[in-house]
Design a protein around this motif. Structure first.
Motif, PDB file in Angstrom:
ATOM      1  N   LYS A 103       0.791  -1.264   0.012  1.00 55.97           N
ATOM      2  CA  LYS A 103       0.165  -0.025   0.006  1.00 55.97           C
ATOM      3  C   LYS A 103       0.761   1.380   0.227  1.00 55.97           C
ATOM      4  O   LYS A 103       0.424   2.087  -0.526  1.00 55.97           O
ATOM      5  N   LEU A 104       2.121   1.340   0.755  1.00 55.07           N
ATOM      6  CA  LEU A 104       2.815   2.198   0.634  1.00 55.07           C
ATOM      7  C   LEU A 104       3.498   2.645  -0.969  1.00 55.07           C
ATOM      8  O   LEU A 104       3.370   3.808  -1.168  1.00 55.07           O
ATOM      9  N   ILE A 105       3.584   1.828  -1.622  1.00 58.88           N
ATOM     10  CA  ILE A 105       4.013   2.095  -2.807  1.00 58.88           C
ATOM     11  C   ILE A 105       2.905   2.645  -3.766  1.00 58.88           C
ATOM     12  O   ILE A 105       2.950   3.591  -4.481  1.00 58.88           O
ATOM     13  N   GLU A 106       1.439   2.430  -3.600  1.00 62.31           N
ATOM     14  CA  GLU A 106       0.377   2.693  -4.294  1.00 62.31           C
ATOM     15  C   GLU A 106       0.219   4.295  -3.769  1.00 62.31           C
ATOM     16  O   GLU A 106      -0.298   5.099  -4.483  1.00 62.31           O
ATOM     17  N   ASP A 107       0.360   4.272  -2.068  1.00 61.72           N
ATOM     18  CA  ASP A 107       0.193   5.912  -1.871  1.00 61.72           C
ATOM     19  C   ASP A 107       1.274   6.811  -2.479  1.00 61.72           C
ATOM     20  O   ASP A 107       0.957   8.054  -2.522  1.00 61.72           O
ATOM     21  N   TYR A 108       2.581   6.428  -2.474  1.00 61.90           N
ATOM     22  CA  TYR A 108       3.556   7.172  -3.033  1.00 61.90           C
ATOM     23  C   TYR A 108       3.144   7.516  -4.646  1.00 61.90           C
ATOM     24  O   TYR A 108       3.199   8.704  -5.050  1.00 61.90           O
ATOM     25  N   VAL A 109       2.596   6.561  -5.299  1.00 61.60           N
ATOM     26  CA  VAL A 109       2.213   6.710  -6.596  1.00 61.60           C
ATOM     27  C   VAL A 109       1.185   7.780  -6.773  1.00 61.60           C
ATOM     28  O   VAL A 109       1.003   8.867  -7.598  1.00 61.60           O
ATOM     29  N   ASP A 110      -0.079   7.695  -5.834  1.00 60.36           N
ATOM     30  CA  ASP A 110      -1.011   8.734  -5.774  1.00 60.36           C
ATOM     31  C   ASP A 110      -0.615  10.041  -5.420  1.00 60.36           C
ATOM     32  O   ASP A 110      -1.035  11.087  -5.967  1.00 60.36           O
ATOM     33  N   GLU A 111       0.342   9.924  -4.336  1.00 58.74           N
ATOM     34  CA  GLU A 111       0.925  11.239  -4.014  1.00 58.74           C
ATOM     35  C   GLU A 111       1.698  12.098  -5.206  1.00 58.74           C
ATOM     36  O   GLU A 111       1.351  13.200  -5.308  1.00 58.74           O
ATOM     37  N   ILE A 112       2.400  11.419  -5.874  1.00 58.84           N
ATOM     38  CA  ILE A 112       2.817  12.136  -6.815  1.00 58.84           C
ATOM     39  C   ILE A 112       2.051  12.456  -7.885  1.00 58.84           C
ATOM     40  O   ILE A 112       2.189  13.594  -8.523  1.00 58.84           O
ATOM     41  N   VAL A 113       1.138  11.715  -8.256  1.00 56.58           N
ATOM     42  CA  VAL A 113       0.198  12.062  -9.246  1.00 56.58           C
ATOM     43  C   VAL A 113      -0.785  13.275  -8.768  1.00 56.58           C
ATOM     44  O   VAL A 113      -0.842  14.298  -9.659  1.00 56.58           O
ATOM     45  N   ASP A 114      -1.127  13.273  -7.678  1.00 53.75           N
ATOM     46  CA  ASP A 114      -1.949  14.474  -6.955  1.00 53.75           C
ATOM     47  C   ASP A 114      -0.795  15.783  -7.288  1.00 53.75           C
ATOM     48  O   ASP A 114      -1.582  16.930  -7.277  1.00 53.75           O
ATOM     49  N   ALA A 115       0.289  15.490  -6.781  1.00 52.58           N
ATOM     50  CA  ALA A 115       1.258  16.835  -6.692  1.00 52.58           C
ATOM     51  C   ALA A 115       1.349  17.241  -8.290  1.00 52.58           C
ATOM     52  O   ALA A 115       1.468  18.524  -8.158  1.00 52.58           O
ATOM     53  N   LEU A 116       1.374  16.373  -9.078  1.00 54.35           N
ATOM     54  CA  LEU A 116       1.642  16.880 -10.573  1.00 54.35           C
ATOM     55  C   LEU A 116       0.244  17.588 -11.005  1.00 54.35           C
ATOM     56  O   LEU A 116       0.418  18.580 -11.643  1.00 54.35           O
ATOM     57  N   GLN A 117      -0.697  16.907 -10.754  1.00 55.62           N
ATOM     58  CA  GLN A 117      -2.157  17.796 -10.957  1.00 55.62           C
ATOM     59  C   GLN A 117      -2.073  19.060 -10.380  1.00 55.62           C
ATOM     60  O   GLN A 117      -2.756  19.874 -11.045  1.00 55.62           O
ATOM     61  N   HIS A 118      -1.622  19.142  -9.004  1.00 61.55           N
ATOM     62  CA  HIS A 118      -1.650  20.457  -8.531  1.00 61.55           C
ATOM     63  C   HIS A 118      -0.890  21.310  -9.075  1.00 61.55           C
ATOM     64  O   HIS A 118      -1.389  22.693  -9.293  1.00 61.55           O
ATOM     65  N   ILE A 119       0.238  21.055  -9.530  1.00 62.94           N
ATOM     66  CA  ILE A 119       1.251  22.074  -9.957  1.00 62.94           C
ATOM     67  C   ILE A 119       0.599  22.503 -11.266  1.00 62.94           C
ATOM     68  O   ILE A 119       0.560  23.690 -11.615  1.00 62.94           O
ATOM     69  N   SER A 120      -0.064  21.443 -12.013  1.00 63.08           N
ATOM     70  CA  SER A 120      -0.508  21.855 -13.459  1.00 63.08           C
ATOM     71  C   SER A 120      -1.822  22.756 -13.401  1.00 63.08           C
ATOM     72  O   SER A 120      -1.739  23.557 -14.031  1.00 63.08           O
ATOM     73  N   ASP A 121      -2.449  22.744 -12.262  1.00 64.67           N
ATOM     74  CA  ASP A 121      -3.605  23.382 -12.112  1.00 64.67           C
ATOM     75  C   ASP A 121      -3.228  25.084 -11.673  1.00 64.67           C
ATOM     76  O   ASP A 121      -4.257  25.757 -11.577  1.00 64.67           O
ATOM     77  N   LEU A 122      -2.135  25.100 -11.024  1.00 68.68           N
ATOM     78  CA  LEU A 122      -1.675  26.254 -10.368  1.00 68.68           C
ATOM     79  C   LEU A 122      -2.030  27.625 -11.491  1.00 68.68           C
ATOM     80  O   LEU A 122      -1.618  27.536 -12.461  1.00 68.68           O
ATOM     81  N   PRO A 123      -2.484  28.881 -11.037  1.00 69.22           N
ATOM     82  CA  PRO A 123      -2.311  29.614 -11.901  1.00 69.22           C
ATOM     83  C   PRO A 123      -1.169  30.211 -11.996  1.00 69.22           C
ATOM     84  O   PRO A 123      -0.359  30.230 -11.494  1.00 69.22           O
ATOM     85  N   GLU A 124      -0.965  31.006 -13.160  1.00 68.38           N
ATOM     86  CA  GLU A 124       0.252  31.552 -13.495  1.00 68.38           C
ATOM     87  C   GLU A 124       0.638  32.628 -12.338  1.00 68.38           C
ATOM     88  O   GLU A 124      -0.024  33.392 -12.184  1.00 68.38           O
ATOM     89  N   SER A 125       1.990  32.629 -12.134  1.00 73.60           N
ATOM     90  CA  SER A 125       2.532  33.704 -10.944  1.00 73.60           C
ATOM     91  C   SER A 125       3.871  34.263 -11.407  1.00 73.60           C
ATOM     92  O   SER A 125       4.554  33.512 -12.213  1.00 73.60           O
ATOM     93  N   ASP A 126       4.205  35.073 -10.727  1.00 71.84           N
ATOM     94  CA  ASP A 126       5.826  35.365 -10.749  1.00 71.84           C
ATOM     95  C   ASP A 126       6.677  34.306 -10.193  1.00 71.84           C
ATOM     96  O   ASP A 126       7.934  34.034 -10.731  1.00 71.84           O
ATOM     97  N   GLU A 127       6.385  33.417  -9.263  1.00 70.97           N
ATOM     98  CA  GLU A 127       6.828  32.308  -8.668  1.00 70.97           C
ATOM     99  C   GLU A 127       6.947  31.204  -9.591  1.00 70.97           C
ATOM    100  O   GLU A 127       8.143  30.563  -9.768  1.00 70.97           O
ATOM    101  N   ILE A 128       5.894  30.781  -9.922  1.00 72.51           N
ATOM    102  CA  ILE A 128       5.766  29.755 -11.209  1.00 72.51           C
ATOM    103  C   ILE A 128       5.070  29.941 -12.480  1.00 72.51           C
ATOM    104  O   ILE A 128       3.884  30.183 -12.392  1.00 72.51           O
ATOM    105  N   THR A 129       5.740  30.644 -13.551  1.00 66.42           N
ATOM    106  CA  THR A 129       5.217  30.941 -14.611  1.00 66.42           C
ATOM    107  C   THR A 129       4.794  29.741 -15.640  1.00 66.42           C
ATOM    108  O   THR A 129       5.172  28.491 -15.127  1.00 66.42           O
ATOM    109  N   HIS A 130       4.069  29.843 -16.451  1.00 67.86           N
ATOM    110  CA  HIS A 130       3.638  29.052 -17.434  1.00 67.86           C
ATOM    111  C   HIS A 130       4.683  28.129 -18.003  1.00 67.86           C
ATOM    112  O   HIS A 130       4.692  27.068 -18.216  1.00 67.86           O
ATOM    113  N   GLU A 131       5.921  28.764 -18.527  1.00 67.81           N
ATOM    114  CA  GLU A 131       7.088  28.327 -18.913  1.00 67.81           C
ATOM    115  C   GLU A 131       7.807  27.373 -18.088  1.00 67.81           C
ATOM    116  O   GLU A 131       8.320  26.404 -18.392  1.00 67.81           O
ATOM    117  N   ASP A 132       7.891  27.981 -16.763  1.00 65.88           N
ATOM    118  CA  ASP A 132       8.349  27.074 -15.598  1.00 65.88           C
ATOM    119  C   ASP A 132       7.706  25.657 -15.690  1.00 65.88           C
ATOM    120  O   ASP A 132       8.211  24.753 -15.430  1.00 65.88           O
TER     121      ASP A 132
END
Length: 504
Positions: A103-132
């Motif tokens: 289950k730890l491996i499955e949790d790790y994969v889910d956490e990575i996927v959620d983090a990737l989606q979170h970064i993708s959904d972030l609005p553009e800002s000076d800290e993390i631009t679309h190009e970044d």
């Protein structure tokens, strides 16, 4: 102990006889409960992987997200995303329970996927631009790599592949990169030339069952089985594969399909035909060549679409035969062309099944097996060189030795191997024409062989599929995304303007 063994056998039988994935899954969960493998999944500790490293990564990502530290989260993700973090790709971790892994491996994969989606959904800002974000996702995608499905040669057992791809399609786990050789090339071509909606009818609806001869249904037992001939093969391919080039197929479906073919002439190398190496070649002729078993079917001349949209011979002085002879599973070429580093193999090649079965049951250490395999390859290589040097007056012998060496020296396994339960096949049936009942049984066998691997495929490819989906969303002008999103029904038919590309 006897009771547990009896219960385990009962659930094994239920899984082997299951007619649907739901029925199989229910028996698999019961098996894990009876054998306490469900408890094993909950326990983090194991010598098979670095559970402390993975738990540390999970804790770090969760903390950063809880603190809304998006810059820190992006930095942490930049430290590396790959499919074998802490040894989590070890096949031994997927052979314990019937469903899933730690289950730890499955949790790790889910956490990575959620983090990737979170970064993708972030609005553009000076800290993390679309190009970044685009830069990060491209690098992460290159680092993680792609998954590919490789469909082996199989003769008349090729309908086993039908069951495999049917199960993957139904669970939305079919990779976009697919290769096929010999019988496997037929199903690779079907996948590459039909949209998912069309595949619902063609594959999932079992619309490829017609054996082309009603007399097969009443064939008396003991009578010599009718064999597949060149004309019947051509008719079958015309009924299942549209008249399209590799480029046109890619534009329609967004799937990158490859077909392996072998040269008939000496001193020529095998080819991997696809939208990169041979965009204007007609897929059907490549498949016909890949299915041309030497000595049984005549070698094939390829056809391509010229700049005026007309068919013309492609490399007219060359003839091609069965791709499984030289490169049944073209892993190295797929890695070079598409960045593939994870391979799902549907293996129904009788010779490969025999070799895999022998290696599995011979009681010797892996090191000894590797030394024996290497020694055997060197002996075969020396025999091939000897035949070429001293038997030049008999070209057919030299060519035969070359093909024999190629067949024996290949690697017939991938990271995830889907194989049938049988390992012996009557030689007279290898190129036989099957009736509808036999085809249905092979399709069901393919599905049954795939069901135990679905959770592993889901876990091992979830991050890669997420990265691909995110890139499709953000890279609006990327050609791959453009073809994926374009409505196939509105595609205008026009001549291919490109010259024929050089071959891989």
């Amino acid at each position: 102990m006897l009771s547990m063994s009896s219960s385990q056998s009962k659930y094994d039988r239920k899984m082997r006889r299951a007619k649907s994935h739901e029925e199989w899954l229910e028996a698999a969960h019961e098996h894990d409960t009876a054998t306490r493998r469900d408890k094993w999944r909950q326990e983090q500790q194991s010598s098979k992987y670095d559970y402390l490293n993975i738990q540390s990564r999970v804790d770090e990502l969760r903390k950063l997200r809880a603190n809304h530290d998006d810059v820190g989260l992006l930095y942490a993700l930049n430290q590396g995303i790959h499919g074998n973090q802490g040894g989590m790709g070890n096949s031994a971790l997927y052979n314990q329970s019937k469903v899933g892994t730690k289950k730890l491996i499955e949790d790790y994969v889910d956490e990575i996927v959620d983090a990737l989606q979170h970064i993708s959904d972030l609005p553009e800002s000076d800290e993390i631009t679309h190009e970044d974000k685009i830069d990060f996702f491209h690098r992460a995608n290159l680092c993680f790599g792609s998954s590919a499905l490789m469909l082996s040669g199989a003769g008349s057992l090729g309908h086993f592949h039908h069951g495999v791809v049917k199960a993957l399609l139904q669970h939305d786990l079919l990779p976009d990169i697919i290769s096929g050789s010999s019988a496997g090339s037929i199903f690779a071509a079907v996948l590459g030339t039909h949209t998912n909606e069309e595949l619902e009818v063609v594959l999932i609806g079992n619309n490829m069952l017609d054996p082309f001869d009603d007399d097969l249904e009443q064939r008396p037992w003991g009578k010599v089985r009718p064999q597949m001939d060149a004309d019947t093969l051509r008719l079958m391919l015309e009924s299942t594969i549209p008249d399209m080039t590799f480029q046109e197929a890619y534009e329609k479906t967004g799937r990158s399909i490859s077909v392996t073919i072998a040269p008939m002439e000496e001193h020529q190398s095998s080819r991997l035909m696809n939208a990169i190496t041979s965009p204007n070649v007609y897929i059907r002729t490549a498949v016909l060549a890949s299915c041309a078993v030497p000595g049984v079917f005549p070698p094939v001349m390829l056809m391509a679409k010229n700049v005026y949209g007309e068919p013309q011979p492609y490399l007219p002085n060359r003839r091609w035969v069965d791709g499984a002879v030289t490169d049944d599973l073209p892993a190295k070429r797929l890695a070079r062309l598409y960045g593939v580093n994870h391979y799902i193999v549907s293996q129904a090649n009788p010779l490969a099944l025999a070799m895999m079965s022998t290696a599995k049951f011979v009681p010797m250490p892996d090191l000894t097996k590797n030394i024996l395999r290497h020694t055997t390859h060197e002996i075969l290589r020396a025999s091939e060189k000897f035949s070429r040097r001293y038997l030049r007056q008999v070209p057919s012998i030299g060519q035969g030795m070359s093909m024999f060496y190629s067949v024996m020296a290949q690697n017939y396994e991938g990271d995830i191997n889907i194989v049938p339960s049988f390992n012996y096949v009557d030689p007279q049936n290898l190129l036989a024409r099957l009736n509808a009942k036999e085809i249905e049984d092979l399709i069901l066998e393919g599905e049954r062989a795939t069901w135990p691997q679905l959770e592993r495929i889901k876990i091992c490819t979830k991050i890669g599929r997420t990265l691909s989906r995110i890139l499709d969303h953000h890279a609006e002008h990327d050609i791959k995304s453009f073809y994926k999103k374009r409505n196939a029904g509105q595609r205008k038919s026009s001549p291919t303007k490109q010259p024929t590309a050089s071959q891989e």
